[in-house]
Design an enzyme around this catalytic site. Sequence first.
Site: not given
Length: 324
Positions: A191, A221-222, A245
């Site tokens: 990421t 995800g987060d 995440g």
Amino acid sequence: MKNHIPFYLILILISISCTDSLEKNNITPEYVIVIHGGAGNTQQKDLSEEKQKEYLKHLNNALSIGEEILASNGTCIEAIEKTINYLEDCPLFNAGKGAVFNHKGQNEMDASIMQGWDLNAGAVAGVRYIKNPISAAIQIMNNSEHVMMSGIGASEFAKQENLEIVDSSYFFTNDRWNSLQNILKSEKYGTVGCVVLDKYGNLAAGTSTGGMTNKKFNRIGDSPIIGAGTYANNETCAVSATGHGEYFIRYTVAHDISALMEYKGLSLKQASDLVINQKLKNAGGNGGIIAVDKNGNISMTFNTNMMFRAYTKSTGEKELGIFK
Ligand code: ASP
């Protein structure tokens, strides 16, 4: 005659106690930019020197783009957008062009942005056709009454905002395809994120990702979740996360760091250490964060073997790194 403490001494004492909270030097830099390109448990021996140099070169290019904007009086949001756009267009990172494949062999991307002065935020989740998801998140923040849009609807909105829409084949890269085929022999994250303190004293954070390789069922995800993968508040700090995440969502990592500063008076370093190296690590959550506080202190904390990272300050301080 009474023994009064001289006024000038009181002033000196007050200024010492204020600057006490600065972790390194006591001058707040005009601007600070910190970026990450993902964290993971790759061993140094498994990443060739050539590849390491390549990563560092692109991290440096991205950092320079952001720094130039900040030095020439640009805002934190402008700096974050252009810096992350560069990383999204670079196939080495798991965002935009280099996004990993999900279980069905598709690329589904998440991104978010948050600005610290009014707590406004924007996010996209599970988007498949937007070339630069961070730009879509920024448009949602600025030009819509919503915070998060997903899937096809988000692409429709991005098109309406004149952002570039591409065919899903644009996101195909051999490397990511092969890692799907090898189905997670070792976990890999990549990421990208960027946090900034600008000349106007504003903080902001942005994160963009392809999520986790082999993810199923439109998993999100987060990274697009405000408070989990991204958070910014001018009173405390700006945070962008990378890692597994699910843990970052459950432990509301980015907001937790800010809350520890706001309510418990911890420094940025203490707060990020507690969250990443204790709470998250004890729970089995792998990953890390980059962060900057309102005084220009930074944190690049990770509980994995490595995190692609870099920062620079207006004072000339600069560092790029991969392994611990
Ligand atoms: N945090 C991202 C996710 O879980 C993955 C990463 O940071 O590499 O979607």
